[in-house]
Design a protein around this motif. Structure first.
Motif, PDB file in Angstrom:
ATOM      1  N   GLN A 137      14.771  30.733  -4.876  1.00  6.49           N
ATOM      2  CA  GLN A 137      16.151  30.684  -4.419  1.00  6.49           C
ATOM      3  C   GLN A 137      16.397  29.406  -3.618  1.00  6.49           C
ATOM      4  O   GLN A 137      15.724  29.153  -2.612  1.00  6.49           O
ATOM      5  N   GLN A 138      17.384  28.600  -4.068  1.00  6.36           N
ATOM      6  CA  GLN A 138      17.737  27.359  -3.383  1.00  6.36           C
ATOM      7  C   GLN A 138      18.641  27.660  -2.183  1.00  6.36           C
ATOM      8  O   GLN A 138      19.438  28.596  -2.210  1.00  6.36           O
ATOM      9  N   ILE A 139      18.524  26.862  -1.129  1.00 11.22           N
ATOM     10  CA  ILE A 139      19.395  27.010   0.027  1.00 11.22           C
ATOM     11  C   ILE A 139      20.852  26.821  -0.394  1.00 11.22           C
ATOM     12  O   ILE A 139      21.170  25.979  -1.235  1.00 11.22           O
ATOM     13  N   ASP A 140      21.721  27.643   0.194  1.00 12.75           N
ATOM     14  CA  ASP A 140      23.140  27.616  -0.162  1.00 12.75           C
ATOM     15  C   ASP A 140      23.867  26.542   0.652  1.00 12.75           C
ATOM     16  O   ASP A 140      24.864  26.806   1.319  1.00 12.75           O
ATOM     17  N   LYS A 141      23.350  25.307   0.575  1.00 12.73           N
ATOM     18  CA  LYS A 141      23.907  24.202   1.339  1.00 12.73           C
ATOM     19  C   LYS A 141      23.299  22.913   0.805  1.00 12.73           C
ATOM     20  O   LYS A 141      22.095  22.836   0.585  1.00 12.73           O
ATOM     21  N   VAL A 142      24.131  21.901   0.583  1.00 12.62           N
ATOM     22  CA  VAL A 142      23.626  20.608   0.108  1.00 12.62           C
ATOM     23  C   VAL A 142      23.378  19.706   1.316  1.00 12.62           C
ATOM     24  O   VAL A 142      24.307  19.347   2.042  1.00 12.62           O
ATOM     25  N   ILE A 143      22.126  19.373   1.521  1.00  8.80           N
ATOM     26  CA  ILE A 143      21.726  18.473   2.603  1.00  8.80           C
ATOM     27  C   ILE A 143      21.390  17.122   1.977  1.00  8.80           C
ATOM     28  O   ILE A 143      20.570  17.041   1.065  1.00  8.80           O
ATOM     29  N   GLN A 144      22.032  16.068   2.455  1.00  8.32           N
ATOM     30  CA  GLN A 144      21.843  14.743   1.879  1.00  8.32           C
ATOM     31  C   GLN A 144      20.532  14.119   2.362  1.00  8.32           C
ATOM     32  O   GLN A 144      20.250  14.094   3.562  1.00  8.32           O
ATOM     33  N   PRO A 145      19.736  13.583   1.433  1.00  7.20           N
ATOM     34  CA  PRO A 145      18.485  12.915   1.813  1.00  7.20           C
ATOM     35  C   PRO A 145      18.742  11.473   2.254  1.00  7.20           C
ATOM     36  O   PRO A 145      19.861  10.967   2.149  1.00  7.20           O
ATOM     37  N   ARG A 146      17.713  10.811   2.716  1.00  7.75           N
ATOM     38  CA  ARG A 146      17.802   9.394   3.060  1.00  7.75           C
ATOM     39  C   ARG A 146      17.297   8.596   1.861  1.00  7.75           C
ATOM     40  O   ARG A 146      16.187   8.812   1.395  1.00  7.75           O
ATOM     41  N   GLY A 147      18.119   7.677   1.371  1.00  3.35           N
ATOM     42  CA  GLY A 147      17.777   6.965   0.145  1.00  3.35           C
ATOM     43  C   GLY A 147      17.458   5.496   0.328  1.00  3.35           C
ATOM     44  O   GLY A 147      17.381   4.760  -0.657  1.00  3.35           O
ATOM     45  N   ASP A 148      17.259   5.038   1.590  1.00  2.00           N
ATOM     46  CA  ASP A 148      16.940   3.626   1.793  1.00  2.00           C
ATOM     47  C   ASP A 148      15.449   3.381   1.572  1.00  2.00           C
ATOM     48  O   ASP A 148      14.741   4.244   1.063  1.00  2.00           O
ATOM     49  N   GLN A 149      14.971   2.215   1.949  1.00  2.09           N
ATOM     50  CA  GLN A 149      13.583   1.824   1.662  1.00  2.09           C
ATOM     51  C   GLN A 149      12.679   1.905   2.894  1.00  2.09           C
ATOM     52  O   GLN A 149      11.621   1.276   2.923  1.00  2.09           O
ATOM     53  N   LEU A 150      13.085   2.710   3.871  1.00  2.00           N
ATOM     54  CA  LEU A 150      12.272   2.916   5.060  1.00  2.00           C
ATOM     55  C   LEU A 150      11.631   4.304   5.031  1.00  2.00           C
ATOM     56  O   LEU A 150      12.027   5.174   4.257  1.00  2.00           O
ATOM     57  N   THR A 151      10.667   4.518   5.901  1.00  2.00           N
ATOM     58  CA  THR A 151       9.976   5.804   5.988  1.00  2.00           C
ATOM     59  C   THR A 151      10.823   6.800   6.781  1.00  2.00           C
ATOM     60  O   THR A 151      11.331   6.477   7.863  1.00  2.00           O
ATOM     61  N   HIS A 152      10.973   8.022   6.222  1.00  2.00           N
ATOM     62  CA  HIS A 152      11.735   9.075   6.895  1.00  2.00           C
ATOM     63  C   HIS A 152      10.909  10.354   6.938  1.00  2.00           C
ATOM     64  O   HIS A 152      10.134  10.640   6.026  1.00  2.00           O
ATOM     65  N   GLN A 153      11.120  11.124   8.019  1.00  2.00           N
ATOM     66  CA  GLN A 153      10.346  12.352   8.237  1.00  2.00           C
ATOM     67  C   GLN A 153      11.204  13.583   7.959  1.00  2.00           C
ATOM     68  O   GLN A 153      12.333  13.684   8.439  1.00  2.00           O
ATOM     69  N   TYR A 154      10.655  14.515   7.156  1.00  2.00           N
ATOM     70  CA  TYR A 154      11.340  15.754   6.784  1.00  2.00           C
ATOM     71  C   TYR A 154      10.566  16.941   7.369  1.00  2.00           C
ATOM     72  O   TYR A 154       9.342  17.036   7.202  1.00  2.00           O
ATOM     73  N   THR A 155      11.300  17.849   8.046  1.00  2.00           N
ATOM     74  CA  THR A 155      10.694  18.999   8.698  1.00  2.00           C
ATOM     75  C   THR A 155      11.438  20.276   8.317  1.00  2.00           C
ATOM     76  O   THR A 155      12.671  20.325   8.409  1.00  2.00           O
ATOM     77  N   PHE A 156      10.681  21.316   7.904  1.00  2.00           N
ATOM     78  CA  PHE A 156      11.242  22.639   7.586  1.00  2.00           C
ATOM     79  C   PHE A 156      10.521  23.651   8.468  1.00  2.00           C
ATOM     80  O   PHE A 156       9.312  23.829   8.362  1.00  2.00           O
ATOM     81  N   TRP A 157      11.295  24.309   9.350  1.00  2.00           N
ATOM     82  CA  TRP A 157      10.711  25.241  10.325  1.00  2.00           C
ATOM     83  C   TRP A 157      11.374  26.604  10.142  1.00  2.00           C
ATOM     84  O   TRP A 157      12.578  26.756  10.311  1.00  2.00           O
ATOM     85  N   VAL A 158      10.571  27.616   9.784  1.00  2.00           N
ATOM     86  CA  VAL A 158      11.031  29.003   9.684  1.00  2.00           C
ATOM     87  C   VAL A 158      10.387  29.789  10.824  1.00  2.00           C
ATOM     88  O   VAL A 158       9.160  29.801  10.977  1.00  2.00           O
ATOM     89  N   LYS A 159      11.234  30.482  11.588  1.00  2.00           N
ATOM     90  CA  LYS A 159      10.760  31.166  12.784  1.00  2.00           C
ATOM     91  C   LYS A 159      10.493  32.649  12.501  1.00  2.00           C
ATOM     92  O   LYS A 159      11.016  33.210  11.523  1.00  2.00           O
ATOM     93  N   PRO A 160       9.733  33.317  13.352  1.00  2.00           N
ATOM     94  CA  PRO A 160       9.430  34.739  13.148  1.00  2.00           C
ATOM     95  C   PRO A 160      10.672  35.632  13.162  1.00  2.00           C
ATOM     96  O   PRO A 160      10.666  36.706  12.558  1.00  2.00           O
ATOM     97  N   ASP A 161      11.757  35.183  13.821  1.00  2.00           N
ATOM     98  CA  ASP A 161      12.968  35.998  13.877  1.00  2.00           C
ATOM     99  C   ASP A 161      13.876  35.780  12.664  1.00  2.00           C
ATOM    100  O   ASP A 161      15.048  36.166  12.676  1.00  2.00           O
ATOM    101  N   LYS A 162      13.355  35.129  11.640  1.00  2.30           N
ATOM    102  CA  LYS A 162      14.069  34.894  10.371  1.00  2.30           C
ATOM    103  C   LYS A 162      15.214  33.898  10.527  1.00  2.30           C
ATOM    104  O   LYS A 162      16.193  33.939   9.780  1.00  2.30           O
ATOM    105  N   THR A 163      15.085  32.998  11.482  1.00  2.00           N
ATOM    106  CA  THR A 163      16.005  31.867  11.567  1.00  2.00           C
ATOM    107  C   THR A 163      15.231  30.608  11.163  1.00  2.00           C
ATOM    108  O   THR A 163      14.002  30.622  11.068  1.00  2.00           O
ATOM    109  N   PHE A 164      15.946  29.522  10.958  1.00  2.35           N
ATOM    110  CA  PHE A 164      15.295  28.310  10.457  1.00  2.35           C
ATOM    111  C   PHE A 164      15.984  27.066  10.994  1.00  2.35           C
ATOM    112  O   PHE A 164      17.117  27.100  11.482  1.00  2.35           O
TER     113      PHE A 164
END
Length: 548
Positions: free
Chosen positions: A154-181
């Motif tokens: 199941q895909q997230i019901d939201k379009v999040i735009q990525p970074r498309g330049d030529q530099l290094t970018h950090q991506y973080t996905f955090w899911v918590k025990p209370d079912k929030t993210f």
């Protein structure tokens, strides 16, 4: 006070000790890339290698680089230990650099179950989480955040735009025990909330009451109505729209018998205001569209296993058009504080240095492009000057040809007429071809004149053998005429060579002239045949007349 500080330090230490790292890779060791094993499910898997890239901030860092264009990539690495996220924080974090100025290619990770067979890993393999940027063109761009629930991705019901330049970018996905993210890019939250609100995998908590009915007196329209108190003005003219022109007069020469009854022309009625309508006001009885009241959904039930993942491998399963994507600083942990510190030490601390390094590369490239541009302009200018010089040389030759033609003796009228008859078949615009043909005709005519003069001189010399003095003088005069004729022929030959040289530069013109000549010959042939046929018809008419 000291006791409180000690307790706080102990608590922080205990919190840090409770957090665990299940996978961590910075690709700093020469053999670190070996932990990623290629699948054997297909033979066209692209190659990977260690690389810092062309520009970088961390002198001692490297990354996993996608090394071949237009290839599929299917690699997986085993976690230190399996990670079941139930009751724990779940954090996946990594950096990506699209160094190749990406046009179409993914840069996401797949977190795979412990049951995975790495040799059979492909796009159809089951996974728990898929997270990271995916770019193809200017419109198809998003950060994937797909979770598996009861065997369904199941895909997230939201379009999040990525970074498309030529530099290094950090991506973080955090899911918590209370079912929030939280989803972060470069330590900035892009989206957050309850998992069940962004991934529609559970039934809605509330639904419209299926037993509710719309009240009979419910007014759901119209929204606007006529104002019953609005009255049409007494001077309102709502017709007719046109009237006879009162200023028009019957023409004096109008004849009713011939022209019919005269009627004035019609013009727009200047007093006409159109159809009158009462002004609109809001309907005081309007209650809006009726909807059933919401009630608790009896089918809804909370699921403690929602967003609980069982992970044993991290995988790269992507397709990319252009190579150059660099993955780095991959972390899977249950400690968000550790993830933040890890991100700072491996990425955030080197951002400014990487930007500066990229600027140096860009400046070098800009300088190179500017030099190439100037070189192209210089080459174009040189070519233009050369072309102008050649054109000037051609003009000089053409002027010389004109002067030579002006100085040449006039061609006898009969010969000129004969030459003109030949050249009339050519296209009028083909000046070079005509010049060449005329030069050839002049050369032939001069040669004939020379031969005739030479023959005449010999005959006159034989006839005047008895009158040696007179014959010698006459022969000398004729010999002079022969020399002049030969000189004229030689000059005509030279003019023909020049004309041929110019004509060779315009092959297309020659071909056109040739086709025109062929067309003329064909037309002449057809005309001759028509004339012959006409003569035959005339003969037949004559015979018939004689017989009659």
């Amino acid at each position: 006070m000291r006791c409180s500080v000690a307790l706080a330090a102990l608590a922080a230490l205990a919190s840090s000790a409770l957090g665990r790292v299940y996978y961590e890779e910075t690709f700093s060791a020469p053999d670190s890339i070996d932990s990623f094993k290629a699948t054997k499910a297909r033979d066209d898997v692209g190659a990977i290698k260690l690389s810092r890239g062309e520009w970088y901030g961390n002198e001692n860092g490297s990354g996993l680089k996608i090394a071949e264009d237009a290839r599929f990539y299917a690699y997986s690495a085993k976690l230190k230990r399996p990670f079941n996220t139930k009751g724990k924080d779940f954090v996946v974090q990594f950096t990506v650099k699209y160094e190749q100025d990406i046009d179409c290619g993914g840069a996401y990770l797949k977190l795979l179950p412990p049951t995975l067979d790495p040799t059979k890993f492909d796009g159809d393999s089951e996974y728990e989480v898929m997270f990271g940027p995916d770019i193809c063109g200017s419109t198809n761009r998003r950060v994937h955040a797909i979770i598996n629930y009861n065997g369904t991705n199941q895909q997230i019901d939201k379009v999040i735009q990525p970074r498309g330049d030529q530099l290094t970018h950090q991506y973080t996905f955090w899911v918590k025990p209370d079912k929030t993210f939280e989803i972060r890019i470069d330590n900035k939250v892009q989206e957050e909330g309850k998992v069940e609100d962004f991934w529609k995998v559970l039934p809605d908590k509330q639904i419209p009451d299926p037993d509710a009915e719309k009240p009979e007196d419910w007014v759901d329209g119209p929204v606007m109505i006529d104002d019953t108190e609005d009255v049409k003005p007494e001077d309102w003219v709502d017709g007719p729209a046109t009237i006879p022109d009162p200023d028009a007069t019957r023409p004096e020469d109008w004849d009713d018998d011939m022209d019919g009854d005269w009627e004035a022309p019609v013009i727009a009625n200047p007093e006409f205001k159109g159809e009158w309508k009462a002004r609109q006001i809001k309907n005081p009885a309007y209650q809006g569209e009726w909807t059933a009241p919401m009630i608790d959904n009896p089918a809804y039930e909370e699921d403690e296993d929602l967003a609980v993942f069982n992970i044993g491998y991290v995988g790269i399963d992507i397709w990319t058009v252009k190579s150059g994507t660099i993955f780095n600083n991959i972390l899977i942990t249950d400690d968000i504080d550790y993830a933040s510190k890890f991100g700072n030490s491996t990425w955030a601390d080197f951002v400014e240095a990487e930007i500066a390094a990229k600027k140096v590369v860009d400046d070098i490239e800009s300088k190179k492009l500017e030099e190439e541009r100037k070189a192209k302009e210089a080459a174009a200018k040189e070519a233009e000057e050369k072309e102008k010089a050649e054109a000037k040389e051609d003009d000089v030759e053409a002027d010389a040809d004109v002067e030579a033609e002006a100085d040449a003796e006039p061609v006898p009228k009969a010969a000129a007429d004969a030459a003109d008859d030949v050249f009339d078949e050519l296209d009028e615009d083909d000046e070079d071809k005509v010049a060449a043909e005329k030069a050839a005709a002049a050369e032939k005519l001069a040669a004939e004149e020379a031969a005739a003069a030479e023959k005449l001189a010999a005959e006159e010399a034989a006839a005047a053998a008895e009158k040696a003095a007179a014959a010698e003088k006459a022969a000398a005069e004729k010999l002079a005429e022969v020399k002049a004729a030969k000189a004229k022929a030689a000059k005509a030959k030279t003019e023909k060579a020049k004309a041929d040289k110019k004509a060779s530069k315009k092959k297309a013109a020659k071909e056109a002239a040739k086709k025109a000549k062929q067309a003329a010959e064909e037309a002449a042939k057809k005309a001759a045949e028509a004339e012959k046929a006409a003569a035959a018809d005339e003969d037949e008419d004559t015979v018939a007349h004689d017989e009659l």
